[in-house]
Design a protein around this motif. Structure first.
Motif, PDB file in Angstrom:
ATOM      1  N   TRP A 109      84.659  43.063 133.785  1.00  0.00           N
ATOM      2  CA  TRP A 109      85.909  43.040 133.021  1.00  0.00           C
ATOM      3  C   TRP A 109      85.541  43.383 131.581  1.00  0.00           C
ATOM      4  CZ3 TRP A 109      89.650  38.270 133.424  1.00  0.00           C
ATOM      5  CH2 TRP A 109      90.642  38.334 132.436  1.00  0.00           C
ATOM      6  N   ILE A 110      86.000  44.518 131.097  1.00  0.00           N
ATOM      7  CA  ILE A 110      85.598  45.023 129.783  1.00  0.00           C
ATOM      8  C   ILE A 110      86.770  44.999 128.809  1.00  0.00           C
ATOM      9  CG2 ILE A 110      84.922  47.130 128.542  1.00  0.00           C
ATOM     10  CD1 ILE A 110      83.013  47.773 130.750  1.00  0.00           C
ATOM     11  N   ASN A 111      86.563  44.339 127.676  1.00  0.00           N
ATOM     12  CA  ASN A 111      87.472  44.471 126.537  1.00  0.00           C
ATOM     13  C   ASN A 111      86.947  45.484 125.525  1.00  0.00           C
ATOM     14  OD1 ASN A 111      88.247  40.999 126.643  1.00  0.00           O
ATOM     15  ND2 ASN A 111      89.695  42.640 127.000  1.00  0.00           N
ATOM     16  N   ASP A 112      85.626  45.552 125.409  1.00  0.00           N
ATOM     17  CA  ASP A 112      84.981  46.374 124.387  1.00  0.00           C
ATOM     18  C   ASP A 112      84.617  47.737 124.971  1.00  0.00           C
ATOM     19  OD1 ASP A 112      83.432  47.504 122.419  1.00  0.00           O
ATOM     20  OD2 ASP A 112      82.183  45.735 122.098  1.00  0.00           O
ATOM     21  N   TYR A 128      89.279  47.571 132.925  1.00  0.00           N
ATOM     22  CA  TYR A 128      89.334  47.796 131.480  1.00  0.00           C
ATOM     23  C   TYR A 128      90.624  47.181 130.953  1.00  0.00           C
ATOM     24  CZ  TYR A 128      89.324  50.334 127.000  1.00  0.00           C
ATOM     25  OH  TYR A 128      89.339  50.680 125.646  1.00  0.00           O
ATOM     26  N   ASP A 129      90.466  46.167 130.093  1.00  0.00           N
ATOM     27  CA  ASP A 129      91.607  45.446 129.523  1.00  0.00           C
ATOM     28  C   ASP A 129      91.809  45.929 128.091  1.00  0.00           C
ATOM     29  OD1 ASP A 129      93.593  43.641 128.924  1.00  0.00           O
ATOM     30  OD2 ASP A 129      92.271  41.892 128.797  1.00  0.00           O
ATOM     31  N   LEU A 130      92.829  46.731 127.882  1.00  0.00           N
ATOM     32  CA  LEU A 130      93.142  47.311 126.574  1.00  0.00           C
ATOM     33  C   LEU A 130      93.933  46.311 125.743  1.00  0.00           C
ATOM     34  CD1 LEU A 130      94.170  50.891 127.669  1.00  0.00           C
ATOM     35  CD2 LEU A 130      92.720  50.463 125.691  1.00  0.00           C
ATOM     36  N   THR A 131      93.355  45.875 124.625  1.00  0.00           N
ATOM     37  CA  THR A 131      94.049  44.935 123.755  1.00  0.00           C
ATOM     38  C   THR A 131      94.340  45.510 122.379  1.00  0.00           C
ATOM     39  OG1 THR A 131      91.930  43.995 123.050  1.00  0.00           O
ATOM     40  CG2 THR A 131      93.043  42.941 124.917  1.00  0.00           C
ATOM     41  N   ALA A 158      87.315  53.547 135.436  1.00  0.00           N
ATOM     42  CA  ALA A 158      87.552  52.151 135.798  1.00  0.00           C
ATOM     43  C   ALA A 158      88.434  52.066 137.032  1.00  0.00           C
ATOM     44  CB  ALA A 158      88.195  51.408 134.632  1.00  0.00           C
ATOM     45  N   ARG A 159      88.181  51.069 137.846  1.00  0.00           N
ATOM     46  CA  ARG A 159      88.987  50.905 139.052  1.00  0.00           C
ATOM     47  C   ARG A 159      90.408  50.477 138.714  1.00  0.00           C
ATOM     48  NH1 ARG A 159      86.294  48.260 144.299  1.00  0.00           N
ATOM     49  NH2 ARG A 159      84.913  50.011 143.803  1.00  0.00           N
ATOM     50  N   ALA A 160      90.569  49.725 137.627  1.00  0.00           N
ATOM     51  CA  ALA A 160      91.898  49.313 137.174  1.00  0.00           C
ATOM     52  C   ALA A 160      91.902  49.255 135.650  1.00  0.00           C
ATOM     53  CB  ALA A 160      92.283  47.953 137.748  1.00  0.00           C
ATOM     54  N   VAL A 161      93.052  49.556 135.070  1.00  0.00           N
ATOM     55  CA  VAL A 161      93.243  49.464 133.617  1.00  0.00           C
ATOM     56  C   VAL A 161      94.514  48.676 133.371  1.00  0.00           C
ATOM     57  CG1 VAL A 161      93.582  50.715 131.449  1.00  0.00           C
ATOM     58  CG2 VAL A 161      92.089  51.675 133.216  1.00  0.00           C
ATOM     59  N   VAL A 162      94.420  47.673 132.506  1.00  0.00           N
ATOM     60  CA  VAL A 162      95.593  46.919 132.080  1.00  0.00           C
ATOM     61  C   VAL A 162      95.688  47.014 130.562  1.00  0.00           C
ATOM     62  CG1 VAL A 162      95.375  45.332 134.032  1.00  0.00           C
ATOM     63  CG2 VAL A 162      94.412  44.701 131.824  1.00  0.00           C
ATOM     64  N   ALA A 163      96.884  46.787 130.028  1.00  0.00           N
ATOM     65  CA  ALA A 163      97.104  46.833 128.587  1.00  0.00           C
ATOM     66  C   ALA A 163      98.059  45.729 128.189  1.00  0.00           C
ATOM     67  CB  ALA A 163      97.662  48.192 128.166  1.00  0.00           C
ATOM     68  N   PRO A 285      99.196  52.765 112.521  1.00  0.00           N
ATOM     69  CA  PRO A 285      99.102  53.087 113.953  1.00  0.00           C
ATOM     70  C   PRO A 285      98.301  52.056 114.731  1.00  0.00           C
ATOM     71  CG  PRO A 285      98.819  55.082 112.651  1.00  0.00           C
ATOM     72  CD  PRO A 285      98.849  53.937 111.676  1.00  0.00           C
ATOM     73  N   PHE A 286      97.298  51.436 114.083  1.00  0.00           N
ATOM     74  CA  PHE A 286      96.520  50.402 114.780  1.00  0.00           C
ATOM     75  C   PHE A 286      97.384  49.175 115.061  1.00  0.00           C
ATOM     76  CE2 PHE A 286      93.852  46.556 114.581  1.00  0.00           C
ATOM     77  CZ  PHE A 286      93.066  46.782 115.695  1.00  0.00           C
ATOM     78  N   THR A 287      98.059  48.621 114.054  1.00  0.00           N
ATOM     79  CA  THR A 287      98.863  47.414 114.299  1.00  0.00           C
ATOM     80  C   THR A 287     100.062  47.712 115.186  1.00  0.00           C
ATOM     81  OG1 THR A 287     100.079  47.737 112.214  1.00  0.00           O
ATOM     82  CG2 THR A 287      98.152  46.290 112.158  1.00  0.00           C
ATOM     83  N   ASP A 288     100.511  48.963 115.209  1.00  0.00           N
ATOM     84  CA  ASP A 288     101.613  49.321 116.107  1.00  0.00           C
ATOM     85  C   ASP A 288     101.200  49.296 117.574  1.00  0.00           C
ATOM     86  OD1 ASP A 288     103.680  49.560 114.338  1.00  0.00           O
ATOM     87  OD2 ASP A 288     103.587  51.734 114.157  1.00  0.00           O
ATOM     88  N   SER A 289      99.891  49.244 117.836  1.00  0.00           N
ATOM     89  CA  SER A 289      99.424  49.207 119.232  1.00  0.00           C
ATOM     90  C   SER A 289      99.341  47.789 119.772  1.00  0.00           C
ATOM     91  CB  SER A 289      98.032  49.851 119.332  1.00  0.00           C
ATOM     92  OG  SER A 289      97.018  49.010 118.784  1.00  0.00           O
ATOM     93  N   LEU A 290      99.559  46.788 118.920  1.00  0.00           N
ATOM     94  CA  LEU A 290      99.248  45.409 119.289  1.00  0.00           C
ATOM     95  C   LEU A 290     100.427  44.696 119.946  1.00  0.00           C
ATOM     96  CD1 LEU A 290      97.410  44.336 116.004  1.00  0.00           C
ATOM     97  CD2 LEU A 290      96.433  45.395 118.057  1.00  0.00           C
ATOM     98  N   ASP A 291     100.088  43.651 120.672  1.00  0.00           N
ATOM     99  CA  ASP A 291     101.059  42.658 121.140  1.00  0.00           C
ATOM    100  C   ASP A 291     100.587  41.327 120.568  1.00  0.00           C
ATOM    101  OD1 ASP A 291     103.220  41.517 122.634  1.00  0.00           O
ATOM    102  OD2 ASP A 291     101.782  40.839 124.131  1.00  0.00           O
TER     103      ASP A 291
END
Length: 371
Positions: A109-112, A128-131, A158-163, A285-291
């Protein structure tokens, strides 16, 4: 569920973030699960250059859950510009740690995104967990290129990608196709249980909760707000301080209270007893990608919020959230001090819980295990 190796962007420490909430719940739900939590490598030269106490490496060490959760941090003795094989060495250190604790063909499980070399060299099924959209963050060209290469490989292999945000899904889908959206959340029950007022919280406080970093925090706006509230209250920043020393000195000179990191259970008291909660973030653009996790934490305690027009807060329908421009922000905060209401007023609105997000992540992991 299979064993997990989680390569995180943060250490497993007293300040809980997305992957700690999710991993903890997966461990609670599956008594057979074991997790090796890989923290960012110790980088003593960088720590010295930024006037921080150097962190040390450590082998797999129990971190809870009856020994089923292990923390691991390797050592990066030299900058990558002096050691072109640094990522290869870091990947090898993780593989040896996995062998040492007898994890058998774990799920990775990769964040980086810089950990793509580990996925490539092991062949372990990878999530791959996109944060964050690190490709839009302010980074040196060489660093951004490494991030880009790693992320492109992960999106393709990656077998799966989440965001965590719909914006990340929108940006990355052209390189991937299917991306599961699993937003952030809050531990609703904990945040709505009354806590005592922290002894170091000023009598009238405008509180920001989160890591202090130039990627997100508008230092100039914090300084202006602190000056605007003089005589009415104080601006209080609670969270790990990753700012340069010059920024810290400017904030302190303006009267900002920097309280540092607090354990996850203690932070709730600061939020519940705040007169107003702050989101003095830059809009990029960076902060616009966040939750932002604080979107949910702030909502759960029902306090009034003043925010810049950042993702999440600018889109909410919560009537307690006021979105202000940088010029309006300091005066708006000053006008709300001291508060006219107190916790638990306003805590009856619905809020998403981490239990639901962990169930969604478990479903993705279960899907990955199927042939």
């Amino acid at each position: 569920m299979t064993d997990l190796v989680v390569v995180s962007l943060e250490a497993w420490d007293q300040v809980w973030r997305r992957n700690q909430h999710l991993v903890a719940r997966l461990l609670e739900d599956d008594p057979e699960l074991r997790v090796l939590f890989v923290e960012p490598p110790a980088d003593p030269l960088h720590d010295l250059a930024t006037r921080r106490r150097p962190a040390g490496a450590h082998g797999p060490a129990p971190a809870g859950f009856g020994g089923r959760l292990l923390r691991f941090r390797s050592l990066k003795p030299l900058p990558r510009r002096l050691d072109p094989r640094a990522d290869e060495r870091l990947a090898l250190a993780v593989r040896r740690a996995v062998e040492r604790v007898n994890l058998h063909r774990p799920l990775l499980w990769i964040n980086d995104p810089r950990a793509a070399d580990l996925a490539r060299s092991t062949g372990w099924p990878t999530l791959y967990d996109l944060t964050d959209d690190w490709l839009t963050a302010d980074r040196p060209v060489r660093e951004r290129e490494r991030l880009r290469r790693g992320e492109e490989w992960l999106l393709a292999n990656a077998r799966a990608v989440v965001a965590c945000s719909a914006e990340l899904v929108r940006r990355k889908a052209p390189l991937r196709g299917t991306i599961d959206l699993i937003p952030n959340a809050v531990d609703v029950v904990s945040y709505r249980r009354a806590r005592p007022r922290p002894a170091d919280l000023p009598a009238a406080a405008a509180v920001y909760m989160g890591t202090l970093h130039r990627d997100r925090l508008d230092v100039d706006l914090c300084v202006a707000t602190a000056r605007a509230v003089v005589g009415r209250g104080s601006v209080v920043l609670v969270g790990p301080n990753a700012l340069h020393a010059d920024d810290t000195e400017r904030l302190e000179a303006a009267g900002v209270s920097l309280l540092g990191a607090r354990p996850r259970d203690e932070v709730i008291g600061y939020l519940q007893h705040a007169d107003v909660l702050l989101v003095p973030h830059v809009v990029t653009p960076f902060t616009d990608s966040l939750d932002p996790i604080k979107l949910y934490e702030y909502a759960a305690v029902g306090r009034p919020v003043v925010s810049t027009a950042v993702a999440g807060f600018r889109d909410t329908t919560d009537p307690r959230v006021l979105v202000a421009s940088a010029s309006e922000f300091p005066g708006t905060v000053a006008s709300m001090l001291p508060a006219k209401s107190r916790f638990p007023e306003g805590t009856d609105a619905p809020a998403p819980d981490w239990d639901d997000r962990a169930a969604a992540m478990r479903a993705v992991i279960d899907r990955m295990r199927r042939p």
